[in-house]
Motif scaffolding. Structure first.
Motif, short mmCIF file in Angstrom:
data_model
loop_
_atom_site.label_atom_id
_atom_site.label_comp_id
_atom_site.label_asym_id
_atom_site.label_seq_id
_atom_site.Cartn_x
_atom_site.Cartn_y
_atom_site.Cartn_z
N GLY A 219 0.81 -1.22 0.00
CA GLY A 219 0.00 0.00 0.00
C GLY A 219 0.84 1.27 0.00
N PRO A 220 0.20 2.42 -0.18
CA PRO A 220 0.90 3.71 -0.18
C PRO A 220 1.30 4.15 1.22
CG PRO A 220 -1.45 4.06 -0.40
CD PRO A 220 -1.25 2.58 -0.44
N GLY A 221 2.27 5.04 1.31
CA GLY A 221 2.71 5.57 2.60
C GLY A 221 1.70 6.56 3.16
N ILE A 222 1.50 6.50 4.46
CA ILE A 222 0.57 7.41 5.15
C ILE A 222 1.38 8.16 6.21
CG2 ILE A 222 -1.52 7.54 6.57
CD1 ILE A 222 -2.07 4.60 5.34
N LYS A 223 1.47 9.47 6.08
CA LYS A 223 2.29 10.27 6.99
C LYS A 223 1.56 10.56 8.29
CE LYS A 223 4.82 12.60 3.25
NZ LYS A 223 5.13 13.90 2.59
N LEU A 224 2.26 10.32 9.41
CA LEU A 224 1.70 10.61 10.73
C LEU A 224 2.19 11.97 11.21
CD1 LEU A 224 2.32 7.19 12.53
CD2 LEU A 224 0.20 7.99 11.55
N ASN A 225 1.43 12.54 12.12
CA ASN A 225 1.83 13.80 12.73
C ASN A 225 2.88 13.51 13.81
OD1 ASN A 225 2.11 16.24 14.01
ND2 ASN A 225 -0.07 16.58 14.35
N PRO A 226 4.16 13.82 13.56
CA PRO A 226 5.21 13.48 14.54
C PRO A 226 5.07 14.20 15.87
CG PRO A 226 6.10 14.92 12.83
CD PRO A 226 4.71 14.54 12.40
N GLY A 227 4.39 15.33 15.85
CA GLY A 227 4.20 16.11 17.08
C GLY A 227 3.36 15.40 18.11
N LYS A 228 2.59 14.41 17.70
CA LYS A 228 1.70 13.68 18.60
C LYS A 228 2.46 12.73 19.54
CE LYS A 228 -2.31 15.21 17.03
NZ LYS A 228 -3.26 15.94 17.89
#
Length: 231
Positions: A219-228
Motif C-alpha cells: 500500500g501507499p505511505g501514510i504520513k503521521l503527525n510526529p508532534g503527537k
C-alpha cells in the motif's frame, strides 16, 4: 516508478501532504491494502540524530502487545540448565558448537532470532560475519544476550521486535498484520513509539521525531503527525 491499478486506487484514499493522527492512519493502512495475502503493516521513523556518532545511536527492543502476526523461529546458544530452560520455553533450536558448525558448513539459516547466554558469546562471535550483516547477532541492548534465555525465547515468540537506527537515521519496523484491525495496530504502534521516544539520546538536539510513515506491504505511505509523540 509505475504502480498498478490497485495501488493507484488506494493512493486516492490518502490525502497528499496531510499529517494523520494515529487512529485515522491505522484505519487507512487497513483500507489501502491491495494484495490477497495478509499484508504486514510497517512504520518508518526518521529521527533527528546522527547515527555516525556513538552517543546518538538509538537501539532497543520492545514486546508488542498484540505480537507481529509472524511465527518466530528461535535459535538459542546455551548449555546445561540454560539449554534446558530454552527448550522448555519452546525454542525451535538449542545448541552450542554443533549449531555453529551447522551454520558454517551448511550455510543453515532457518531461524529468525538468535539468543545466547553470556558465556556463549565467545563461541557465537565466530559467526559475526554471517549473523552480523543479517541483523541476527545477539546483543545485550536487544535482550538477546541474557542469562535468562527462557524468558528471551518467550518474549521473542510473543512478538518482541528490535528497533535500530540505520545509516540514514531511519528506524524500520513491522507493527503487525492488516488482519489485526486498526485498534490492535494502533496499540502496537503506540507501544513501539513510546519505546523509541524513551530511547532518545541525551546528546540529541532539536526535533527528535522528524517524520513518521506507515504503510501496508503493497500500500501507499501514510504520513503521521510526529508532534503527537511528544518528542
Amino acid at each position: 516508478m509505475k504502480h498498478g491499478k490497485k495501488y493507484n486506487e488506494s493512493l486516492k484514499l490518502v490525502e497528499a501532504g496531510k499529517l494523520y493522527d494515529v487512529t485515522e492512519a491505522m484505519e487507512l493502512a487497513v483500507k489501502t491494502k491491495t494484495a490477497k495475502f495478509d499484508e504486514t503493516v510497517e512504520i518508518h521513523v526518521r529521527l533527528g540524530v546522527d547515527s555516525r556518532h556513538a552517543d546518538q545511536q538509538v537501539r532497543g527492543a520492545v514486546v508488542l502487545p498484540n505480537g507481529t502476526g509472524k511465527k518466530v523461529r528461535t535459535l538459542v546458544f546455551a548449555k546445561g540448565d540454560k539449554a534446558e530452560a530454552a527448550t522448555a520455553a519452546g525454542s525451535d533450536f538449542v545448541g552450542a558448537e554443533d549449531m555453529v558448525e551447522k551454520i558454517q558448513k551448511e550455510n543453515w539459516m532457518d531461524f529468525d532470532v538468535v539468543i545466547a547466554s553470556p558465556d556463549m558469546m565467545g563461541l557465537v562471535g565466530r559467526l559475526g560475519k554471517v549473523l552480523g550483516p543479517r541483523g541476527l547477532m545477539p546483543n545485550p541492548k536487544a535482550g538477546t544476550v541474557t542469562p535468562d534465555v527462557g524468558k528471551a525465547v518467550t518474549e521473542a515468540k510473543a512478538g518482541k521486535i528490535e528497533y535500530r537506527l540505520d545509516k540514514t537515521n531511519i528506524i524500520h519496523c513491522p507493527i503487525g498484520k492488516v488482519s489485526f484491525g486498526p485498534e490492535k495496530l494502533q496499540q502496537n504502534l503506540e507501544t513501539l513509539m513510546g519505546a523509541i521516544v524513551k530511547a532518545k539520546p541525551a546528546s540529541a538536539k532539536g526535533q527528535y521525531i522528524k517524520s513518521c510513515v506507515v504503510s501496508a506491504t503493497m500500500g501507499p505511505g501514510i504520513k503521521l503527525n510526529p508532534g503527537k509523540f511528544g518528542a
